[in-house]
Design an enzyme around this catalytic site. Structure first.
Site, short mmCIF file in Angstrom:
data_model
loop_
_atom_site.label_atom_id
_atom_site.label_comp_id
_atom_site.label_asym_id
_atom_site.label_seq_id
_atom_site.Cartn_x
_atom_site.Cartn_y
_atom_site.Cartn_z
N HIS A 125 6.83 46.21 -36.40
CA HIS A 125 6.96 45.72 -37.93
C HIS A 125 8.41 45.86 -38.33
O HIS A 125 9.42 45.34 -37.53
CB HIS A 125 5.93 46.79 -38.65
CG HIS A 125 6.05 46.47 -40.20
ND1 HIS A 125 6.29 45.29 -40.84
CD2 HIS A 125 5.29 47.13 -41.09
CE1 HIS A 125 6.10 45.26 -41.96
NE2 HIS A 125 5.35 46.42 -42.19
N HIS A 148 5.79 35.70 -35.77
CA HIS A 148 5.32 36.17 -37.18
C HIS A 148 4.18 35.84 -37.38
O HIS A 148 3.54 34.82 -36.83
CB HIS A 148 6.39 35.78 -38.33
CG HIS A 148 6.23 36.65 -39.58
ND1 HIS A 148 5.27 36.53 -40.55
CD2 HIS A 148 6.99 37.59 -39.98
CE1 HIS A 148 5.27 37.21 -41.50
NE2 HIS A 148 6.54 37.89 -41.22
N ASP A 193 14.00 40.26 -38.61
CA ASP A 193 14.79 41.31 -38.02
C ASP A 193 15.61 41.16 -36.78
O ASP A 193 16.18 41.87 -36.12
CB ASP A 193 13.54 42.36 -37.36
CG ASP A 193 12.71 43.10 -38.42
OD1 ASP A 193 11.60 43.05 -38.26
OD2 ASP A 193 13.54 43.67 -39.12
C1 SDX Z 1 8.10 42.18 -39.81
O1 SDX Z 1 3.95 40.93 -41.95
C2 SDX Z 1 5.19 40.79 -42.25
O2 SDX Z 1 5.43 40.04 -43.33
C3 SDX Z 1 6.23 41.52 -41.63
C4 SDX Z 1 7.60 41.39 -42.05
C5 SDX Z 1 7.83 41.89 -43.43
O3 SDX Z 1 8.73 41.18 -44.09
O4 SDX Z 1 7.00 42.69 -43.77
O5 SDX Z 1 8.15 40.23 -42.02
C6 SDX Z 1 8.41 42.20 -41.20
O6 SDX Z 1 7.49 42.97 -39.39
C7 SDX Z 1 8.60 41.07 -38.81
C8 SDX Z 1 8.29 41.11 -37.42
C9 SDX Z 1 8.96 42.13 -36.64
N1 SDX Z 1 8.37 42.30 -35.37
C10 SDX Z 1 8.98 41.82 -34.18
O7 SDX Z 1 9.99 40.87 -34.17
C11 SDX Z 1 8.14 42.16 -32.95
C12 SDX Z 1 8.11 40.92 -31.92
N2 SDX Z 1 7.02 40.09 -32.71
C13 SDX Z 1 5.56 40.20 -32.20
O8 SDX Z 1 5.31 41.53 -31.86
C14 SDX Z 1 4.76 39.41 -32.98
O9 SDX Z 1 5.22 38.17 -33.01
C15 SDX Z 1 4.48 39.66 -34.30
C16 SDX Z 1 3.83 41.34 -34.37
C17 SDX Z 1 5.17 39.84 -35.29
C18 SDX Z 1 2.91 38.91 -34.67
O10 SDX Z 1 2.10 39.03 -33.94
P1 SDX Z 1 0.73 38.30 -34.02
O11 SDX Z 1 0.62 37.31 -35.33
O12 SDX Z 1 -0.33 39.20 -33.97
O13 SDX Z 1 0.80 37.30 -33.15
P2 SDX Z 1 0.23 37.71 -31.49
O14 SDX Z 1 0.97 39.03 -30.90
O15 SDX Z 1 -1.13 37.50 -31.23
O16 SDX Z 1 1.15 36.71 -30.76
C19 SDX Z 1 0.61 35.50 -30.40
C20 SDX Z 1 0.94 34.90 -29.09
C21 SDX Z 1 0.85 35.83 -27.89
O17 SDX Z 1 0.90 35.06 -26.74
P3 SDX Z 1 -0.63 34.43 -26.21
O18 SDX Z 1 -1.36 35.93 -25.98
O19 SDX Z 1 -1.14 33.62 -27.06
O20 SDX Z 1 -0.36 34.16 -24.81
O21 SDX Z 1 2.36 34.85 -29.13
C22 SDX Z 1 2.91 35.82 -28.35
C23 SDX Z 1 2.00 36.75 -27.87
O22 SDX Z 1 2.21 37.47 -26.65
N3 SDX Z 1 3.99 36.56 -28.96
C24 SDX Z 1 5.38 36.68 -28.37
C25 SDX Z 1 6.24 37.26 -29.43
N4 SDX Z 1 5.35 37.29 -30.57
C26 SDX Z 1 4.09 36.74 -30.17
N5 SDX Z 1 5.66 36.61 -27.22
C27 SDX Z 1 6.96 37.12 -26.73
N6 SDX Z 1 7.73 37.61 -27.63
C28 SDX Z 1 7.43 37.86 -28.92
N7 SDX Z 1 8.33 38.22 -29.91
#
Ligand code: SDX
Length: 435
Positions: A268, A307, A363
């Site tokens: 997050h 996201h 971010d």
């Molecule tokens: C914020 O919710 C909000 O609005 C949050 C926010 C706000 O203003 O409040 O926007 C602020 O928190 C932004 C997000 C910051 N976090 C990151 O940048 C961390 C990296 N991102 C990931 O951890 C992820 O993308 C999330 C947590 C942001 C979202 O996760 P989801 O929606 O639960 O998606 P998921 O983890 O199920 O991913 C789906 C697929 C997976 O691959 P498969 O299992 O389908 O093979 O996408 C992949 C994930 O492994 N994936 C990534 C990835 N994000 C998702 N792979 C590599 N790098 C990434 N960053």
């Protein structure tokens, strides 16, 4: 015009049900009538992490994840970032309309009046080691404010709520600055009410021996816009925490301490700090292909990408990327921006990211700007929390004013043991530990 209903047939009983559809959703409680017998509890929905569950009706922020659209009370984030100050946007989020000049002046003055902290707060902050993570300091100090304002627990009194809102908006930058100064062993700098909200924050961070802090207008404006971009984002993890804790009628200080805790996680708000560490670990453009390979092998995530809602470019990331160049004109170019841009370019052309609709989020670039301004990575999520304070409070207030809201208490699907009797110690076999 087809009826706004859902027809469900329960094949276990061959019974059909008509469920109304409202605002594109059905009420989960309407499923409870679907039973196999009068004793049956009725159907629930199972939705870990709330992937497809609306917890509230809200009028504050709208996101279209597919189109990359973000509106605060209907206004596009791009227009608010260009024309407003952070306090103006905070007013909009909390009260639903852009303030008049008189309303904004009264609002800014009222918040400025609440920038000071009780002197005891300094001793709370001093209790931490110099290398304590400032998010832990921020959450603790905000929680401590609860003990200075016991009247804050009267959360259903609009006048009491407004006073706590003014206090939190006024004091969160002061606490953040004090945490920063403590980490450096510097004396605290008291608020200077001649300065604007963000200029005063810079004053409390960076004034040294000079009698009057002279803020750089470009950096102050850039920071103010960054606060606007972080101000709210509908039902994100930390806002959900704010609503859930607040639903028990806890006071706003203890409630917001919980939201700060949720924001600190690297998935997050903690991602902006993790992005900087990732870019430093990559070190140069030449190392990007090897890093991308590690990401695609599932060994690590591309922090700052992806996201839950945006399946397109996060509009905030686009604006932040533009701000970076303005900041660099003052601070000098942060070379990490070149690695970040190349990383984005390569990722957006790679099937792994394209297939999963992974784009830069808020971010990805923010930390590069913060570092160029002189902040250490540990402070990045604190800056996110300052901006998000307005959104947390707006969402908290909307929850309290919503007659449909009650204390948050989700259900579960119990898959554990059925009833069983106690086993005396001498009769217990050495059970294999369940891993
Ligand atoms: C914020 O919710 C909000 O609005 C949050 C926010 C706000 O203003 O409040 O926007 C602020 O928190 C932004 C997000 C910051 N976090 C990151 O940048 C961390 C990296 N991102 C990931 O951890 C992820 O993308 C999330 C947590 C942001 C979202 O996760 P989801 O929606 O639960 O998606 P998921 O983890 O199920 O991913 C789906 C697929 C997976 O691959 P498969 O299992 O389908 O093979 O996408 C992949 C994930 O492994 N994936 C990534 C990835 N994000 C998702 N792979 C590599 N790098 C990434 N960053």
């Amino acid at each position: 015009m087809p009826e706004e209903t859902l027809s469900i047939t329960d094949n276990r009983t061959a019974t059909s049900y008509t469920i109304p559809i409202e605002h594109g959703a059905i009420r989960a409680m309407d499923l409870r009538q679907i039973k196999t017998s009068p004793e049956d509890f009725g159907l629930m929905t199972y939705d870990p992490a709330f992937m497809n569950t609306a917890c509230c009706q809200s009028r504050i922020t709208y996101i279209d994840g597919d189109k990359g659209i973000l509106l605060y009370r209907g206004y596009p984030i791009e227009q608010l970032a260009e024309h407003c100050t952070y306090l103006e946007v905070a007013y909009l989020l909390l009260y639903g309309e852009l303030p008049t000049a008189a309303q904004l002046e009264e609002w800014a003055q009222a918040i400025t009046h609440h920038t000071m902290l009780h002197e005891n707060t300094k001793r709370i902050i001093e209790a931490f080691r110099h290398d304590a993570h400032p998010m832990g300091v921020l959450a603790s100090a905000v929680a401590a404010l609860s003990t200075f304002y016991p009247e804050a627990k009267n959360v259903h009194d609009p006048a009491v709520r407004r006073l706590q809102i003014l206090r939190l908006l006024g004091k969160i930058p002061t606490i953040a600055a004090y945490a920063y100064r403590h980490s450096l062993g510097y004396p605290y700098v008291y608020p200077d009410n001649d300065l604007s909200y963000t200029e005063n924050f810079m004053n409390m961070l960076w004034r040294m021996a000079e009698p009057k802090f002279q803020p750089n207008r470009t950096l102050a404006r850039a920071l103010d816009v960054l606060f606007i971009l972080h101000a709210d984002h509908e039902q994100n993890c930390s806002t959900n925490a704010m609503r859930s804790i607040g639903s028990s009628l806890a006071d706003p200080y203890l409630t917001m301490a919980g939201a700060i805790a949720a924001l600190s996680g690297p998935l997050h708000g903690g991602a902006n700090e993790a992005v900087l560490r990732m870019l430093n670990e990559i070190g140069s453009k030449d190392n990007i292909p090897a890093f991308i390979k590690k990401v695609k092998a599932g060994e690590c995530k591309l922090m700052g990408f992806g996201h839950r809602v945006y399946k397109n470019y996060d509009p905030r990331a686009r604006i932040i990327k533009q701000i970076a160049e303005e900041v660099f004109e003052v601070t000098g170019r942060n070379p990490l921006i070149d690695i970040a841009r190349e990383l984005e370019k390569i990722a957006l052309e790679d099937e792994y990211f394209v297939k999963r609709k992974l784009y830069p989020n808020v971010d990805f670039y923010s930390g590069i700007i913060y570092q160029a301004m002189g902040f250490r990575p540990e402070m990045f999520t604190v800056l996110f929390a300052i901006g998000r304070t307005a959104g947390w409070l707006a969402q908290w207030q909307e929850m309290l004013e919503d007659p449909a809201q009650k204390i948050a208490r989700p259900r579960q699907l119990y898959l554990g043991h059925a009833r069983r009797d106690f086993v005396p110690m001498e009769q217990r076999a050495v059970a294999e530990l369940v891993r």
